[in-house]
Motif scaffolding. Structure first.
Motif, short mmCIF file in Angstrom:
data_model
loop_
_atom_site.label_atom_id
_atom_site.label_comp_id
_atom_site.label_asym_id
_atom_site.label_seq_id
_atom_site.Cartn_x
_atom_site.Cartn_y
_atom_site.Cartn_z
N GLY A 13 0.82 -1.21 0.00
CA GLY A 13 0.00 0.00 0.00
C GLY A 13 0.85 1.26 0.00
N ALA A 14 1.95 1.24 0.74
CA ALA A 14 2.85 2.40 0.78
C ALA A 14 3.50 2.62 -0.59
N PHE A 56 -1.85 -1.60 -9.34
CA PHE A 56 -1.56 -3.01 -9.03
C PHE A 56 -1.03 -3.20 -7.61
N LEU A 57 -0.18 -2.28 -7.17
CA LEU A 57 0.39 -2.44 -5.82
C LEU A 57 -0.65 -2.20 -4.73
N ALA A 58 -1.73 -1.51 -5.05
CA ALA A 58 -2.78 -1.24 -4.05
C ALA A 58 -3.77 -2.39 -3.92
N LEU A 59 -3.73 -3.38 -4.79
CA LEU A 59 -4.75 -4.44 -4.79
C LEU A 59 -4.84 -5.18 -3.46
N ALA A 60 -3.74 -5.69 -2.95
CA ALA A 60 -3.77 -6.47 -1.70
C ALA A 60 -4.14 -5.59 -0.51
N TYR A 61 -3.59 -4.39 -0.47
CA TYR A 61 -3.85 -3.48 0.64
C TYR A 61 -5.34 -3.15 0.72
N ALA A 135 3.52 -7.34 -11.72
CA ALA A 135 3.77 -8.70 -11.25
C ALA A 135 3.82 -8.76 -9.72
N ILE A 136 4.50 -7.82 -9.11
CA ILE A 136 4.58 -7.80 -7.64
C ILE A 136 3.20 -7.59 -7.04
N GLY A 137 2.45 -6.65 -7.59
CA GLY A 137 1.11 -6.38 -7.07
C GLY A 137 0.18 -7.59 -7.17
N THR A 138 0.24 -8.32 -8.26
CA THR A 138 -0.63 -9.48 -8.41
C THR A 138 -0.19 -10.63 -7.51
N VAL A 139 1.12 -10.77 -7.31
CA VAL A 139 1.61 -11.82 -6.40
C VAL A 139 1.19 -11.51 -4.96
N VAL A 140 1.30 -10.26 -4.54
CA VAL A 140 0.90 -9.90 -3.18
C VAL A 140 -0.62 -10.07 -3.01
N LEU A 141 -1.40 -9.75 -4.05
CA LEU A 141 -2.84 -10.00 -3.99
C LEU A 141 -3.11 -11.49 -3.85
N LEU A 142 -2.39 -12.31 -4.59
CA LEU A 142 -2.55 -13.76 -4.48
C LEU A 142 -2.25 -14.22 -3.06
N ILE A 143 -1.20 -13.70 -2.47
CA ILE A 143 -0.86 -14.06 -1.08
C ILE A 143 -2.00 -13.66 -0.14
N ALA A 144 -2.56 -12.47 -0.34
CA ALA A 144 -3.67 -12.00 0.51
C ALA A 144 -4.90 -12.89 0.36
N LEU A 145 -5.18 -13.32 -0.85
CA LEU A 145 -6.33 -14.20 -1.07
C LEU A 145 -6.10 -15.58 -0.46
N ILE A 146 -4.89 -16.10 -0.61
CA ILE A 146 -4.57 -17.39 0.01
C ILE A 146 -4.68 -17.26 1.53
N ASP A 147 -4.21 -16.16 2.07
CA ASP A 147 -4.31 -15.89 3.51
C ASP A 147 -5.78 -15.97 3.96
N ASP A 148 -6.67 -15.27 3.25
CA ASP A 148 -8.09 -15.30 3.62
C ASP A 148 -8.71 -16.68 3.40
#
Length: 172
Positions: A13-14, A56-61, A135-148
């Protein structure tokens, strides 16, 4: 592990916020320099790269803050068991879609690097560099979705990021 994941989402997010500021600065520089007869080559291209990075970087946040748009018309009318099943199915589907998006984003970065692709603008930037934020933004979103998805599968409420200490206390 929770502290690491929350820090990862906050960092993402930052970085998105930095991308937003960079977009503002670059667009502003281009707007204010033109009447002075000063040409700043590449500002339009770099503003576009910064805007894409911001998105893209804001997706997971934003996902972990519960700010993504959800259509809850069916969920609001479902009973607790059906609602839980629908929530799990939605998270599983979103995780699968995010996994494909992350895979293809990473593949795009790799191929752009391998083929030495450069932008068509005056900046001639190697395209893998701005594509990396996607790519980084989508990977972090994937991690957030797996987390949930893992939390939901374990029967726990998914962790949400707190914006201030009062909200953090209410979430626990």
């Amino acid at each position: 592990m929770r502290a690491f994941l929350d820090s990862l989402y906050r960092l993402s997010g930052a970085l998105a916020a930095i991308g937003m500021i960079a977009t503002l600065v670059l667009v502003g520089a281009g707007v204010f320099s033109r009447p002075l007869g000063i040409y700043l080559p590449g500002t339009d291209d770099y503003a576009g790269y910064a805007m894409a990075a911001c998105g893209f970087l804001a997706l997971a946040y934003t996902f972990k803050h519960g700010e993504h748009i959800r259509v809850s018309l069916v969920l609001d009318r479902a009973g607790p068991r059906l609602r839980a099943a629908l929530e799990w199915f939605s998270l599983a589907t979103a995780t699968a879609v995010a996994a494909m998006l992350a895979f293809y984003a990473l593949r795009l970065v790799w191929q752009s690097h391998e083929f030495e692709e450069i932008s068509q603008g005056v900046d001639a930037t190697p395209l893998w560099i701005p594509q990396l934020s996607m790519a980084i933004g989508t990977v972090v979103l994937l991690i957030a979705l797996i987390d949930d998805l893992v939390m939901t599968t374990l029967g726990r409420a998914p962790a949400r990021l707190a914006t201030h200490s009062g909200e953090a206390a209410r979430m626990e």
